[in-house]
Write a protein that holds these residues in place. Structure first.
Motif, PDB file in Angstrom:
ATOM      1  N   CYS A   1       0.829  -1.215   0.000  1.00 25.11           N
ATOM      2  CA  CYS A   1       0.000   0.000   0.000  1.00 25.11           C
ATOM      3  C   CYS A   1       0.862   1.262   0.000  1.00 25.11           C
ATOM      4  O   CYS A   1       2.049   1.165  -0.277  1.00 25.11           O
ATOM      5  CB  CYS A   1      -0.984  -0.007   1.140  1.00 25.11           C
ATOM      6  SG  CYS A   1      -0.384  -0.892   2.559  1.00 25.11           S
TER       7      CYS A   1
ATOM      8  N   HIS B   1      -2.965   8.345   1.883  1.00 25.82           N
ATOM      9  CA  HIS B   1      -2.725   6.951   2.258  1.00 25.82           C
ATOM     10  C   HIS B   1      -3.596   6.007   1.457  1.00 25.82           C
ATOM     11  O   HIS B   1      -4.773   6.281   1.222  1.00 25.82           O
ATOM     12  CB  HIS B   1      -3.086   6.801   3.745  1.00 25.82           C
ATOM     13  CG  HIS B   1      -2.786   5.463   4.346  1.00 25.82           C
ATOM     14  ND1 HIS B   1      -3.748   4.480   4.516  1.00 25.82           N
ATOM     15  CD2 HIS B   1      -1.643   4.958   4.862  1.00 25.82           C
ATOM     16  CE1 HIS B   1      -3.190   3.430   5.110  1.00 25.82           C
ATOM     17  NE2 HIS B   1      -1.916   3.681   5.332  1.00 25.82           N
TER      18      HIS B   1
ATOM     19  N   ARG C   1      -4.654   2.039   2.031  1.00 22.41           N
ATOM     20  CA  ARG C   1      -4.576   1.069   3.134  1.00 22.41           C
ATOM     21  C   ARG C   1      -4.740  -0.361   2.634  1.00 22.41           C
ATOM     22  O   ARG C   1      -5.562  -0.618   1.762  1.00 22.41           O
ATOM     23  CB  ARG C   1      -5.694   1.377   4.137  1.00 22.41           C
ATOM     24  CG  ARG C   1      -5.770   0.407   5.292  1.00 22.41           C
ATOM     25  CD  ARG C   1      -6.853   0.803   6.286  1.00 22.41           C
ATOM     26  NE  ARG C   1      -6.807  -0.039   7.456  1.00 22.41           N
ATOM     27  CZ  ARG C   1      -7.836  -0.736   7.932  1.00 22.41           C
ATOM     28  NH1 ARG C   1      -9.019  -0.659   7.366  1.00 22.41           N
ATOM     29  NH2 ARG C   1      -7.687  -1.507   8.993  1.00 22.41           N
ATOM     30  N   TRP C   2      -3.981  -1.234   3.233  1.00 21.68           N
ATOM     31  CA  TRP C   2      -4.187  -2.675   3.084  1.00 21.68           C
ATOM     32  C   TRP C   2      -4.438  -3.164   4.504  1.00 21.68           C
ATOM     33  O   TRP C   2      -3.510  -3.336   5.281  1.00 21.68           O
ATOM     34  CB  TRP C   2      -2.962  -3.344   2.472  1.00 21.68           C
ATOM     35  CG  TRP C   2      -3.202  -4.765   2.073  1.00 21.68           C
ATOM     36  CD1 TRP C   2      -3.801  -5.741   2.825  1.00 21.68           C
ATOM     37  CD2 TRP C   2      -2.871  -5.365   0.824  1.00 21.68           C
ATOM     38  NE1 TRP C   2      -3.857  -6.901   2.117  1.00 21.68           N
ATOM     39  CE2 TRP C   2      -3.298  -6.703   0.885  1.00 21.68           C
ATOM     40  CE3 TRP C   2      -2.258  -4.910  -0.340  1.00 21.68           C
ATOM     41  CZ2 TRP C   2      -3.119  -7.588  -0.167  1.00 21.68           C
ATOM     42  CZ3 TRP C   2      -2.081  -5.803  -1.379  1.00 21.68           C
ATOM     43  CH2 TRP C   2      -2.505  -7.114  -1.292  1.00 21.68           C
ATOM     44  N   ALA C   3      -5.711  -3.335   4.833  1.00 23.71           N
ATOM     45  CA  ALA C   3      -6.121  -3.584   6.224  1.00 23.71           C
ATOM     46  C   ALA C   3      -5.428  -4.797   6.838  1.00 23.71           C
ATOM     47  O   ALA C   3      -5.402  -5.862   6.239  1.00 23.71           O
ATOM     48  CB  ALA C   3      -7.627  -3.780   6.273  1.00 23.71           C
ATOM     49  N   THR C   4      -4.861  -4.588   8.016  1.00 26.60           N
ATOM     50  CA  THR C   4      -4.355  -5.727   8.805  1.00 26.60           C
ATOM     51  C   THR C   4      -5.159  -5.868  10.086  1.00 26.60           C
ATOM     52  O   THR C   4      -5.319  -6.956  10.605  1.00 26.60           O
ATOM     53  CB  THR C   4      -2.865  -5.568   9.175  1.00 26.60           C
ATOM     54  OG1 THR C   4      -2.716  -4.432  10.038  1.00 26.60           O
ATOM     55  CG2 THR C   4      -1.997  -5.395   7.933  1.00 26.60           C
ATOM     56  N   HIS C   5      -5.643  -4.768  10.651  1.00 26.89           N
ATOM     57  CA  HIS C   5      -6.418  -4.794  11.891  1.00 26.89           C
ATOM     58  C   HIS C   5      -7.659  -3.934  11.695  1.00 26.89           C
ATOM     59  O   HIS C   5      -7.564  -2.709  11.655  1.00 26.89           O
ATOM     60  CB  HIS C   5      -5.599  -4.246  13.062  1.00 26.89           C
ATOM     61  CG  HIS C   5      -4.419  -5.109  13.394  1.00 26.89           C
ATOM     62  ND1 HIS C   5      -3.289  -5.142  12.597  1.00 26.89           N
ATOM     63  CD2 HIS C   5      -4.195  -5.967  14.412  1.00 26.89           C
ATOM     64  CE1 HIS C   5      -2.421  -5.997  13.125  1.00 26.89           C
ATOM     65  NE2 HIS C   5      -2.947  -6.502  14.226  1.00 26.89           N
TER      66      HIS C   5
ATOM     67  N   HIS D   1      -7.263   5.416   6.836  1.00 29.12           N
ATOM     68  CA  HIS D   1      -6.394   6.484   7.346  1.00 29.12           C
ATOM     69  C   HIS D   1      -6.651   7.736   6.505  1.00 29.12           C
ATOM     70  O   HIS D   1      -7.132   7.597   5.373  1.00 29.12           O
ATOM     71  CB  HIS D   1      -4.923   6.089   7.202  1.00 29.12           C
ATOM     72  CG  HIS D   1      -4.576   4.786   7.860  1.00 29.12           C
ATOM     73  ND1 HIS D   1      -3.312   4.507   8.336  1.00 29.12           N
ATOM     74  CD2 HIS D   1      -5.302   3.665   8.109  1.00 29.12           C
ATOM     75  CE1 HIS D   1      -3.287   3.273   8.843  1.00 29.12           C
ATOM     76  NE2 HIS D   1      -4.487   2.742   8.707  1.00 29.12           N
TER      77      HIS D   1
ATOM     78  N   HIS E   1      -0.281   5.587   8.287  1.00 26.53           N
ATOM     79  CA  HIS E   1       0.656   4.539   8.710  1.00 26.53           C
ATOM     80  C   HIS E   1       0.581   3.355   7.762  1.00 26.53           C
ATOM     81  O   HIS E   1      -0.509   2.883   7.454  1.00 26.53           O
ATOM     82  CB  HIS E   1       0.261   4.106  10.140  1.00 26.53           C
ATOM     83  CG  HIS E   1       0.881   2.821  10.609  1.00 26.53           C
ATOM     84  ND1 HIS E   1       0.139   1.811  11.191  1.00 26.53           N
ATOM     85  CD2 HIS E   1       2.166   2.386  10.599  1.00 26.53           C
ATOM     86  CE1 HIS E   1       0.946   0.807  11.517  1.00 26.53           C
ATOM     87  NE2 HIS E   1       2.179   1.127  11.169  1.00 26.53           N
ATOM     88  N   ASN E   2       1.724   2.887   7.328  1.00 24.21           N
ATOM     89  CA  ASN E   2       1.819   1.578   6.677  1.00 24.21           C
ATOM     90  C   ASN E   2       2.634   0.695   7.605  1.00 24.21           C
ATOM     91  O   ASN E   2       3.677   1.103   8.105  1.00 24.21           O
ATOM     92  CB  ASN E   2       2.537   1.658   5.328  1.00 24.21           C
ATOM     93  CG  ASN E   2       1.661   2.176   4.206  1.00 24.21           C
ATOM     94  OD1 ASN E   2       2.163   2.666   3.216  1.00 24.21           O
ATOM     95  ND2 ASN E   2       0.357   2.065   4.332  1.00 24.21           N
ATOM     96  N   GLY E   3       2.165  -0.536   7.821  1.00 25.28           N
ATOM     97  CA  GLY E   3       2.877  -1.466   8.691  1.00 25.28           C
ATOM     98  C   GLY E   3       1.947  -2.018   9.752  1.00 25.28           C
ATOM     99  O   GLY E   3       0.720  -1.919   9.636  1.00 25.28           O
TER     100      GLY E   3
ATOM    101  N   THR F   1      -8.350  -0.112  14.222  1.00 22.21           N
ATOM    102  CA  THR F   1      -6.985  -0.295  13.719  1.00 22.21           C
ATOM    103  C   THR F   1      -5.943  -0.301  14.832  1.00 22.21           C
ATOM    104  O   THR F   1      -6.149   0.277  15.906  1.00 22.21           O
ATOM    105  CB  THR F   1      -6.597   0.852  12.762  1.00 22.21           C
ATOM    106  OG1 THR F   1      -6.590   2.080  13.509  1.00 22.21           O
ATOM    107  CG2 THR F   1      -7.569   0.963  11.618  1.00 22.21           C
ATOM    108  N   ASP F   2      -4.810  -0.926  14.542  1.00 25.61           N
ATOM    109  CA  ASP F   2      -3.629  -0.838  15.404  1.00 25.61           C
ATOM    110  C   ASP F   2      -3.058   0.585  15.348  1.00 25.61           C
ATOM    111  O   ASP F   2      -2.521   1.103  16.326  1.00 25.61           O
ATOM    112  CB  ASP F   2      -2.568  -1.860  14.971  1.00 25.61           C
ATOM    113  CG  ASP F   2      -2.270  -1.791  13.474  1.00 25.61           C
ATOM    114  OD1 ASP F   2      -3.161  -1.404  12.703  1.00 25.61           O
ATOM    115  OD2 ASP F   2      -1.134  -2.123  13.079  1.00 25.61           O
ATOM    116  N   THR F   3      -3.218   1.224  14.198  1.00 25.91           N
ATOM    117  CA  THR F   3      -2.643   2.553  13.956  1.00 25.91           C
ATOM    118  C   THR F   3      -3.126   3.616  14.934  1.00 25.91           C
ATOM    119  O   THR F   3      -2.378   4.535  15.291  1.00 25.91           O
ATOM    120  CB  THR F   3      -3.011   3.002  12.520  1.00 25.91           C
ATOM    121  OG1 THR F   3      -2.497   2.048  11.604  1.00 25.91           O
ATOM    122  CG2 THR F   3      -2.489   4.382  12.216  1.00 25.91           C
TER     123      THR F   3
END
Ligand code: GLU
Length: 219
Positions: A2, A72, A74-78, A87, A100-102, A125-127
């Motif tokens: 992303c 941004h 986003r490629w959702a992880t959380h 974002h 944030h990416n990561g 999100t974790d972000t």
């Protein structure tokens, strides 16, 4: 993967951010968003799905006037891909906006701590812990706030940050997630990859692990 992009200069930021995000579409994403700062006001727009949705929602950026901003994909992880989890995320008071990416590996412990301090979380999100942590660490100097925040983070991040109280400035940080800096004439950039800013500059620097960048239109 992303993407992240940031711009500060003399031109309208939003169209540059949107075009830069389009040039990073090959990296994959499920939603997108931008934040533009004008006269100390942070305006955010986000949209799930294709970038075209965000472009339409902002009338190709015309609804977000201002010469500084972050964007941004986003490629959702959380948290599922939706408008709220997209974002940029704003801090509780709206003082900070963050892309944030990561992945923030220790976000559950940090979230617990922030909830106890009275912070309310809007996204899954974790972000979001990053943006609230910045606010708790802020005593008038965004560089200090980012250093204190980064010291608490475990995991990977490329971060783009704007602060309402320090207009005209973008802050970025990198750890285990790609981020480059682009040097322009009276304008400067950050991006996840070169194609995003190639139209504007060929002078780029790859941030090293743990690097932080603090920049304005002039330096
Ligand atoms: N972990 C963050 C999220 O799920 C960032 C994902 C990304 O790299 O786009 O929102």
């Amino acid at each position: 993967m992303c993407g992240i992009i940031g711009y500060v200069g003399r031109q309208e930021a939003a169209p540059i951010l949107l075009e830069g995000l389009e040039r990073m579409e090959y990296r994959g994403y499920d939603s997108a968003g931008v934040c533009v700062e004008q006269n100390g006001v942070l305006k955010v727009e986000k949209a799930k799905g294709r970038l075209q949705n965000l472009i339409a929602k902002t009338e190709n950026g015309a609804l977000l006037p201002g010469t500084l901003g972050i964007g941004h994909t986003r490629w959702a992880t959380h948290g599922e891909p939706n408008d709220i989890n997209s974002h940029p995320h704003l801090s509780q008071s709206g003082k900070f906006a963050v892309v944030h990416n990561g992945i923030i590996e220790n976000f559950i412990a940090l979230k617990e701590e922030l909830l106890q301090k009275g912070y309310t979380f809007r996204s899954e999100t974790d972000t979001e812990v990053v943006v609230h942590l910045l606010e708790t660490c802020y005593t008038g100097d965004i560089k200090q706030a980012l250093m204190r925040t980064a010291a608490r983070l475990e995991g990977s991040y490329a971060l783009g940050i704007v602060c309402r109280d320090e207009p005209g400035q973008i802050i970025a940080a990198k750890k285990d997630s790609p981020l480059i800096f682009g040097f322009g004439e009276g304008e400067n950039f950050i991006a996840s990859d070169v194609p995003a800013i190639l139209k504007y500059t060929r002078q780029v620097a790859y941030l090293d692990e743990g690097d932080m960048a603090v920049f304005t239109a002039s330096g």
